[in-house]
Enzyme design. Structure first.
Site, short mmCIF file in Angstrom:
data_model
loop_
_atom_site.label_atom_id
_atom_site.label_comp_id
_atom_site.label_asym_id
_atom_site.label_seq_id
_atom_site.Cartn_x
_atom_site.Cartn_y
_atom_site.Cartn_z
N ASP A 1 0.82 -1.21 0.00
CA ASP A 1 0.00 0.00 0.00
C ASP A 1 0.85 1.27 0.00
O ASP A 1 0.40 2.31 0.46
CB ASP A 1 -0.92 0.00 1.22
CG ASP A 1 -0.16 -0.11 2.52
OD1 ASP A 1 0.70 -1.00 2.64
OD2 ASP A 1 -0.41 0.71 3.44
N LYS B 1 -6.46 -0.09 6.57
CA LYS B 1 -5.25 0.16 7.36
C LYS B 1 -5.06 1.65 7.59
O LYS B 1 -5.30 2.47 6.68
CB LYS B 1 -4.03 -0.39 6.62
CG LYS B 1 -2.72 0.01 7.29
CD LYS B 1 -1.52 -0.17 6.41
CE LYS B 1 -0.67 1.07 6.45
NZ LYS B 1 0.67 0.91 5.90
N GLU C 1 -2.71 0.45 13.60
CA GLU C 1 -1.24 0.46 13.48
C GLU C 1 -0.60 1.73 14.05
O GLU C 1 -0.41 2.71 13.33
CB GLU C 1 -0.84 0.32 12.00
CG GLU C 1 0.67 0.28 11.80
CD GLU C 1 1.11 0.15 10.33
OE1 GLU C 1 0.22 0.13 9.44
OE2 GLU C 1 2.31 0.08 10.09
N GLU D 1 2.67 2.73 14.67
CA GLU D 1 4.05 2.25 14.49
C GLU D 1 4.99 3.00 15.43
O GLU D 1 5.07 4.23 15.38
CB GLU D 1 4.52 2.40 13.04
CG GLU D 1 6.00 1.99 12.89
CD GLU D 1 6.50 1.87 11.45
OE1 GLU D 1 5.67 1.97 10.51
OE2 GLU D 1 7.71 1.67 11.29
N LYS E 1 -1.53 -4.07 14.08
CA LYS E 1 -0.26 -4.11 13.34
C LYS E 1 0.80 -3.40 14.18
O LYS E 1 1.09 -2.22 13.95
CB LYS E 1 -0.45 -3.45 11.97
CG LYS E 1 0.78 -3.53 11.09
CD LYS E 1 0.43 -3.41 9.62
CE LYS E 1 1.69 -3.24 8.79
NZ LYS E 1 1.49 -3.45 7.37
N SER F 1 2.49 -8.71 8.53
CA SER F 1 1.89 -7.82 7.54
C SER F 1 3.03 -6.97 7.01
O SER F 1 3.12 -5.78 7.27
CB SER F 1 0.81 -6.94 8.18
OG SER F 1 0.34 -5.99 7.25
N TYR G 1 5.84 6.37 4.85
CA TYR G 1 5.24 5.30 4.06
C TYR G 1 4.32 5.84 2.99
O TYR G 1 3.51 6.67 3.26
CB TYR G 1 4.48 4.32 4.96
CG TYR G 1 4.39 2.98 4.33
CD1 TYR G 1 5.50 2.16 4.33
CD2 TYR G 1 3.25 2.57 3.68
CE1 TYR G 1 5.47 0.93 3.70
CE2 TYR G 1 3.21 1.34 3.05
CZ TYR G 1 4.32 0.52 3.07
OH TYR G 1 4.28 -0.68 2.43
P1 13P Z 1 7.01 -2.40 6.59
O1 13P Z 1 6.80 -3.87 6.79
O2 13P Z 1 7.89 -2.09 5.41
O3 13P Z 1 7.48 -1.72 7.84
O4 13P Z 1 5.60 -1.76 6.20
C1 13P Z 1 4.78 -1.25 7.17
C2 13P Z 1 3.43 -0.93 6.68
O5 13P Z 1 2.70 -0.26 7.39
C3 13P Z 1 2.95 -1.45 5.41
O6 13P Z 1 1.54 -1.45 5.33
#
Ligand code: 13P
Length: 393
Positions: A68, A180, A220, A222, A262, A331, A393
Site C-alpha cells: 500500500d 489500514k 497500526e 508504528e 499491526k 503484515s 510510508y
Molecule cells: P514495513 O513492513 O515495510 O514496515 O511496512 C509497514 C506498513 O505499514 C505497510 O503497510
C-alpha cells in the site's frame, strides 16, 4: 477501580463494559445504576461479517502482503531499480506481486493503495478479482499520511478522518474488506503525552468508522525504530501507547473481535549499541502484548519496520514457539518485497524469477507463523537490513 469492578461481577476485559463505564462516567454521572444507559459495542449490521473477515485474515500459516505504498513511496522503490515513477510502472509492479501463482497458500490479505484498488491486470481483470480467486482478502490504506503536530516535540499526527465514512463505503463497494491506518510514535522525540493521545484517538475514530462501513480496521501505531534507546525503553513506550489505544477503542465502542493489530516488534532503537536476539525480541514483544491486548482480538500482524527479510522472519518464528492468545503473524511490506523487487529490475523476462522470490519469502513467513522456520538456506540479499532514518510510508 478494578476491585470494585470485580466485586460487581463484571468482566473487566470486555470492551462493552469499558464503553458502558466510560459512558456512565462521562455522560451522566448522576444516573443511578439501575437506570444507566447501556451502550453496546458498535459495528451494527456488519458485526458478523467483520468477525468472519478478521478470522479469515488471521488464519493459520498465513499473513498479509502490504503493498500500500503511496505513489511517492512506490516511486522510491521503483527508483531503486532505475524505473520511472509513473502509473504504468506502478501497475506492472503490483501486477507482478498480485498474480504470483500459489500466493494464497501463504497470504490471506493484501493491503492496496487506492490507485491499485481500482486497477486491473493488462488482460483487463480487476486486481480485486485476482485476489478473490486466490482466496486473498483485498484491503485498503485509508489514512492520508502524516503531518507535523503543532504543540508537540517535533512529532506528527495522521490525517484522513474527514470524509472517511463515505470513502470507506466506496472501498467496500469496490471489494475491499479491511482497512489500514498507520500513525507513528517517535521515541527520541518524546513521545509527548499529546502525540500519544492524538495517535490513539485517531486510530480509535478510524476503527469505529471502518467497522460502521464493513471494513475490518488494522490498528497500526508504528513505534519507529529510530533512536539509540534500549529495548526496555521501547517496552515502556509500547505499553503506554497500546494502553491509550485500547482505552480509546473501548471509548468508541469498537468491536474487538472485528479488528486486527499491526504493532512494531519491541526491539532496541536502530542506533543502540546492542542488538537483540530473536528470543529476546519475542520475550519483550509478547510480554507487552499480553499485558495490553485482550484475547478477543483475533490477530496480531506485525510490520517489519526496516528489519531485514530474514530478521523479520526469525523474530516472527521466535514468537510462535508456544501458543498465544491471538494469531501472531506478519503484515510486511519491505520484508516481503525487497528481494523480489531487486530480482525483477523492471524487466519482463525477470517476472517469473521475481514472483518465485516473493513466494519464497511468503512461504518462509508462513512457516514462521507456525513456529517451524530455520534461516539455514537464506541468501545474502534477504539478510540485508532496510532501516531508513525517519522513514515515511
Ligand atoms: P514495513 O513492513 O515495510 O514496515 O511496512 C509497514 C506498513 O505499514 C505497510 O503497510
Amino acid at each position: 477501580m478494578a476491585a470494585s469492578l470485580l466485586k460487581a461481577g463484571v468482566n473487566v476485559g470486555s470492551s462493552q463494559f469499558l464503553g458502558e463505564s466510560i459512558a456512565k462516567n462521562v455522560q451522566s454521572p448522576k444516573v443511578s445504576k439501575a437506570h444507566r444507559v447501556c451502550f453496546s459495542v458498535r459495528a451494527g449490521s456488519y458485526a458478523e461479517e467483520l468477525v468472519k473477515t478478521a478470522k479469515s485474515v488471521a488464519s493459520p500459516g498465513r499473513g498479509i502482503l502490504a503493498i500500500d505504498e503511496s505513489n511517492a513511496t512506490c516511486g522510491k522503490r521503483l527508483d531503486s531499480i532505475g524505473l520511472e515513477n509513473n502509473e504504468t510502472n506502478r501497475q506492472a509492479y503490483r501486477q507482478l506481486l498480485l498474480t504470483t501463482p500459489g500466493l494464497g497458500e501463504y497470504i490471506s490479505g493484501a493491503i492496496l493503495f487506492e490507485e491499485t484498488l481500482y486497477q486491473s491486470t493488462t488482460d483487463g481483470k480487476k486486481f480485486v478479482d485476482v485476489l478473490r480467486e486466490a482466496n486473498i482478502m483485498p484491503g485498503i490504506k485509508v489514512d492520508k499520511g502524516l503531518v507535523p503536530l503543532p504543540g508537540s516535540n517535533n512529532e506528527s499526527w495522521c490525517q484522513g478522518l474527514d470524509g472517511l465514512a463515505s470513502r470507506s463505503a466506496e472501498y467496500y463497494k469496490q471489494g475491499a474488506r479491511f482497512a489500514k491506518w498507520r500513525t507513528v510514535v517517535s521515541i527520541p522525540n518524546g513521545p509527548s503525552e499529546l502525540a500519544v493521545k492524538e495517535a490513539a484517538w485517531g486510530l480509535a475514530r478510524y476503527a469505529a468508522i471502518s467497522q460502521d462501513n464493513g471494513l475490518v480496521p488494522i490498528v497500526e501505531p508504528e513505534i519507529l525504530l529510530d533512536g539509540d534507546h534500549s529495548i526496555d525503553r521501547t517496552l515502556e513506550v509500547a505499553e503506554k501507547v497500546w494502553s491509550e489505544v485500547f482505552f480509546y477503542l473501548a471509548a468508541n465502542n469498537v468491536l474487538f473481535e472485528g479488528i486486527l493489530l499491526k504493532p512494531s516488534m519491541v526491539t532496541p532503537g536502530a542506533e543502540h549499541k546492542e542488538r537483540a536476539s530473536p528470543q529476546q525480541v519475542a520475550e519483550y514483544t509478547l510480554k507487552m502484548l499480553k499485558r495490553r491486548v485482550p484475547p478477543a482480538v483475533p490477530g496480531i500482524m506485525f510490520l517489519s519496520g526496516g528489519q531485514s527479510e530474514v530478521e523479520a522472519t526469525l523474530n516472527l518464528n521466535a514468537m510462535n514457539q508456544s501458543p498465544n492468545p491471538w494469531h501472531v503473524s506478519f503484515s510486511y511490506a519491505r520484508a516481503l518485497q525487497n528481494t523480489c523487487l531487486k530480482t525483477w529490475k523492471g524487466l519482463p523476462e525477470n517476472v517469473e524469477a521475481a514472483q518465485k522470490a516473493l513466494l519464497l519469502r511468503a512461504r518462509a513467513n508462513s512457516v514462521a507463523q507456525l513456529g517451524k522456520y530455520s534461516a539455514e538456506n537464506e541468501g545474502d540479499e534477504a539478510k540485508t537490513g532496510m532501516f531508513v532514518k525517519g522513514y515515511t510510508y
